[in-house]
Design a protein around this motif. Structure first.
Motif, PDB file in Angstrom:
ATOM      1  N   ASP A 321       4.853  -6.272  -6.666  1.00 19.37           N
ATOM      2  CA  ASP A 321       3.568  -5.562  -6.568  1.00 19.37           C
ATOM      3  C   ASP A 321       3.576  -4.570  -5.405  1.00 19.37           C
ATOM      4  O   ASP A 321       2.617  -4.484  -4.643  1.00 19.37           O
ATOM      5  CB  ASP A 321       2.420  -6.555  -6.409  1.00 19.37           C
ATOM      6  CG  ASP A 321       2.563  -7.420  -5.166  1.00 19.37           C
ATOM      7  OD1 ASP A 321       3.710  -7.673  -4.734  1.00 19.37           O
ATOM      8  OD2 ASP A 321       1.529  -7.852  -4.625  1.00 19.37           O
ATOM      9  N   PRO A 323       2.864  -1.623  -3.250  1.00 17.17           N
ATOM     10  CA  PRO A 323       1.732  -0.671  -3.342  1.00 17.17           C
ATOM     11  C   PRO A 323       2.146   0.760  -3.648  1.00 17.17           C
ATOM     12  O   PRO A 323       1.404   1.495  -4.310  1.00 17.17           O
ATOM     13  CB  PRO A 323       1.087  -0.764  -1.952  1.00 17.17           C
ATOM     14  CG  PRO A 323       1.506  -2.088  -1.421  1.00 17.17           C
ATOM     15  CD  PRO A 323       2.872  -2.350  -1.972  1.00 17.17           C
ATOM     16  N   THR A 324       3.338   1.145  -3.206  1.00 11.59           N
ATOM     17  CA  THR A 324       3.760   2.544  -3.388  1.00 11.59           C
ATOM     18  C   THR A 324       4.419   2.788  -4.749  1.00 11.59           C
ATOM     19  O   THR A 324       4.659   3.934  -5.130  1.00 11.59           O
ATOM     20  CB  THR A 324       4.755   2.946  -2.288  1.00 11.59           C
ATOM     21  OG1 THR A 324       5.857   2.029  -2.287  1.00 11.59           O
ATOM     22  CG2 THR A 324       4.066   2.927  -0.925  1.00 11.59           C
ATOM     23  N   ARG A 325       4.706   1.706  -5.467  1.00 14.93           N
ATOM     24  CA  ARG A 325       5.376   1.869  -6.757  1.00 14.93           C
ATOM     25  C   ARG A 325       4.383   2.366  -7.800  1.00 14.93           C
ATOM     26  O   ARG A 325       3.259   1.859  -7.894  1.00 14.93           O
ATOM     27  CB  ARG A 325       5.975   0.537  -7.197  1.00 14.93           C
ATOM     28  CG  ARG A 325       6.720   0.627  -8.533  1.00 14.93           C
ATOM     29  CD  ARG A 325       7.269  -0.731  -8.953  1.00 14.93           C
ATOM     30  NE  ARG A 325       7.953  -0.650 -10.239  1.00 14.93           N
ATOM     31  CZ  ARG A 325       8.475  -1.694 -10.878  1.00 14.93           C
ATOM     32  NH1 ARG A 325       8.380  -2.903 -10.339  1.00 14.93           N
ATOM     33  NH2 ARG A 325       9.070  -1.535 -12.049  1.00 14.93           N
ATOM     34  N   LEU A 326       4.808   3.323  -8.610  1.00 15.19           N
ATOM     35  CA  LEU A 326       3.953   3.851  -9.667  1.00 15.19           C
ATOM     36  C   LEU A 326       4.568   3.582 -11.035  1.00 15.19           C
ATOM     37  O   LEU A 326       5.797   3.599 -11.192  1.00 15.19           O
ATOM     38  CB  LEU A 326       3.749   5.362  -9.482  1.00 15.19           C
ATOM     39  CG  LEU A 326       3.023   5.804  -8.212  1.00 15.19           C
ATOM     40  CD1 LEU A 326       2.935   7.332  -8.176  1.00 15.19           C
ATOM     41  CD2 LEU A 326       1.648   5.177  -8.120  1.00 15.19           C
ATOM     42  N   SER A 347      -0.651   2.833  -9.857  1.00 17.08           N
ATOM     43  CA  SER A 347      -0.113   1.761  -9.017  1.00 17.08           C
ATOM     44  C   SER A 347      -0.320   0.412  -9.698  1.00 17.08           C
ATOM     45  O   SER A 347      -0.997   0.312 -10.730  1.00 17.08           O
ATOM     46  CB  SER A 347      -0.833   1.754  -7.665  1.00 17.08           C
ATOM     47  OG  SER A 347      -2.197   1.374  -7.850  1.00 17.08           O
ATOM     48  N   THR A 359       2.725  -0.974 -17.667  1.00 18.31           N
ATOM     49  CA  THR A 359       3.017  -1.639 -16.390  1.00 18.31           C
ATOM     50  C   THR A 359       3.397  -3.098 -16.612  1.00 18.31           C
ATOM     51  O   THR A 359       4.414  -3.578 -16.101  1.00 18.31           O
ATOM     52  CB  THR A 359       1.797  -1.557 -15.457  1.00 18.31           C
ATOM     53  OG1 THR A 359       1.483  -0.187 -15.215  1.00 18.31           O
ATOM     54  CG2 THR A 359       2.067  -2.275 -14.144  1.00 18.31           C
TER      55      THR A 359
END
Length: 586
Positions: A321, A323-326, A347, A359
């Protein structure tokens, strides 16, 4: 020749007498309680031929709500008249004046009567305690003011509580060593079946008088009161249902047109069912026809995006998880363009709030690559697989279950499916073979609200003796198995709240409710079609108030078109109703 005939005739007579004697012995001594293939109880039948009776209470134990109010039956103070009164001079005027029932109505009812009756049945005239006392002081033979037990026309939580019926074969199979009348009611579904052994009657409470062949009274006109007179039995079941909340919940389910589905409401602190509504309702004219008898709140259903909560829990623990991953939410889980839900790059948190399939399909595949059992393990940690109803040792029963018919949930059907990344992706969005019951989903929300502690769900808090003392208490019990950590639970709580507070969240409709809600929506394809249009299961599951969780609620509408049958309005109205109800609680 004549001697032979005489001997033959004598032999036939003796043989006939022996057959008759054998038959009499069979009837009078051997098969007195189970005569012929129909298992006729000759003793009971002979007594019934000589008597007329009014059953006041069938002797079976009762179900009460959490506040002590009867659920399946009600006790009503009624005026009882015996048919021999039509041939007597009695003070009908005094009875009419006290009861408020006209003399004409009393006479008409008597003229039609062939057995004792409560005036006005099936909707009897209810008397006050003062009226009862005055009528009984008249001491008129055949006139009684009593409290009689009646079955309710509309039974709350009817699928949860269940049905009773007469079944001689099943009665003997269940209780081969008990001396029970063949007309004894037994539980055939729901809690009536689960608690059947405890609810069995010791005997009926009734008013009885003896009659001759023409129905005239024998031995004068004395009426006898018969009662098992046991201060302890039958026992009663104190359920966790709140009758008032149950009725309001049923009204709201019907108001919002839920034809197949319903809701389940849990009290988080005690982890017990406050209300359970299942539709379609039971057909009162023919209860065993159709699917109304099925309690859909304990039957497995396709979850859809509700299951993303499980994937999120596993992703949090596996540090996926970031936070910067899209994630590319302009694509479906198979990589094709997403035309309907084209959200762009999102995100992890935003993906959960908007319920992006891409996702959670990707995350499910990554989790499967780490461990093929990962999704199954986390579904278990959140109580979606297995059963969640209270079970344990009660007296001689080692594995007593409050919910006998409760389904287990599942993620995969086969070991091979666990190894397939495409199946894992579909499972990650709650499709393929993922199933769980609405009760288990509600329990998952309660588990997250409690910080990860998972518990069994109670539908009954105790079994009480007839005099009100406790026979068995069903204490809170943890569900066995691993749990999510308090840290993971805290992060899930924030994600579930984000679904509501995010301007684009699938639960944004609940932002202005009087209680702050946290939850997750779900729309699952069922594989069923109507006029070539795909049918869906629509869910919203959550808990509230967010800061101080009190309720977990699941609302579900099954087999509806994508453009119809939402549950948001039902969920919102339930929250408002509970807020108003709590305002009135001291």
């Amino acid at each position: 020749m004549i001697r032979r005939r005489i001997k033959g005739l004598l032999f036939l007579c003796v043989a006939g007498l022996l057959v008759l004697m054998a038959r009499l012995i069979q009837i009078q001594l051997v098969q007195t309680e189970s005569f012929s293939k129909h298992n006729v109880n000759l003793l009971e039948e002979s007594v019934q031929q000589r008597t007329q009776e009014l059953v006041i209470d069938n002797g079976r134990g009762n179900f009460f709500d959490r506040n002590g109010e009867m659920l399946t039956h009600k006790k009503v103070s009624v005026l009882v008249l015996f048919p021999f009164l039509k041939n007597m001079n009695w003070d009908i005027g005094a009875v009419s004046t006290i009861s408020g029932i006209s003399e004409v109505k009393l006479k008409d009812a008597l003229d039609q009567a062939t057995k004792p009756f409560a005036v006005g049945e099936p909707e009897p005239v209810e008397l006050t305690s003062t009226q009862m006392e005055k009528i009984n002081k008249l001491e008129i033979p055949g006139v009684f003011a009593i409290e009689k037990k009646f079955e309710r026309k509309e039974i709350p939580a009817e699928q949860l509580l269940g049905l009773t019926g007469e079944n001689v074969m099943e009665l003997k199979k269940r209780y081969p060593n008990k001396d029970l009348s063949e007309k004894t009611l037994i539980g055939v579904s729901g809690l009536e079946e689960s608690f059947d052994e405890f609810l069995l009657p010791e005997g009926k409470s009734k008013l009885v008088y003896h009659v001759d062949g023409g129905g005239a009274p024998l031995f004068g006109i004395n009426v006898k009161y018969v009662d098992p007179a046991n201060p302890f039995y039958p026992v009663n079941i104190r359920t966790t249902i709140d009758k008032s909340l149950q009725q309001k919940s049923e009204d709201l389910v019907d108001k919002h047109g839920i034809n197949k589905g319903g809701l389940v409401l849990l009290d988080i602190e005690s982890n017990s069912v406050l209300a359970s509504v299942s539709r379609p309702a039971i057909n009162q004219k023919d209860p065993y026809s159709g699917s109304g008898i099925t309690n859909r709140m304990i039957k497995q259903e396709i979850l859809g995006s509700i299951f993303k909560t499980v994937v999120a829990a596993a992703a949090i623990d596996q540090n996926l998880d970031v936070p910067t991953r899209l994630f590319n939410c302009s694509q479906k889980i198979n990589g094709e363009p997403e035309l309907k839900y084209n959200y762009g790059m999102l995100s992890f948190t935003e993906s959960f709030a908007r319920s992006c399939n891409r996702t959670f399909g990707e995350l499910a595949k990554e989790l499967q690559k780490k461990d093929k059992d990962m999704l199954v393990d986390y579904a278990e940690k959140l109580s979606l697989t297995g059963t969640v109803g209270w079970q344990g040792e009660v007296y001689h029963t080692n594995n007593f279950k409050q919910l006998l018919d409760e389904d287990k949930g599942r993620v995969f059907l086969t070991e091979d499916a666990k190894k397939d990344p495409n199946f894992s992706a579909m499972s990650g969005i709650g499709q393929h073979e993922v199933r769980a019951t609405p009760l288990a989903v509600a329990n998952m929300m309660a588990t997250i609200a409690r910080g990860g502690k998972k518990e069994m769900v109670r539908t009954a808090s105790k079994i009480e003796y007839k005099n009100g003392s406790t026979m068995v208490a069903f204490e809170k019990k943890e569900l066995p198995g691993d749990m999510i950590s308090p840290y993971s639970a805290m992060k899930l709580q924030k994600l579930l709240r984000e679904v509501v507070v995010n301007p684009n969240g699938t639960g944004k409709w609940f932002q202005d409710l009087p209680y702050e809600v946290a939850g997750k929506s779900g729309t699952a394809e069922t594989g069923k079609y109507e006029n070539d249009k795909q049918l869906h299961n629509k869910w919203f599951a959550g808990y509230f108030p967010y800061q101080n969780p009190k309720y977990a609620l699941v609302a579900v509408n099954l087999d509806v078109l994508d453009t119809e049958g939402g549950v948001n309005l039902l969920f919102a109205d339930m929250v408002k109703m509970l807020f108003e109800n709590d305002k009135g609680t001291p």
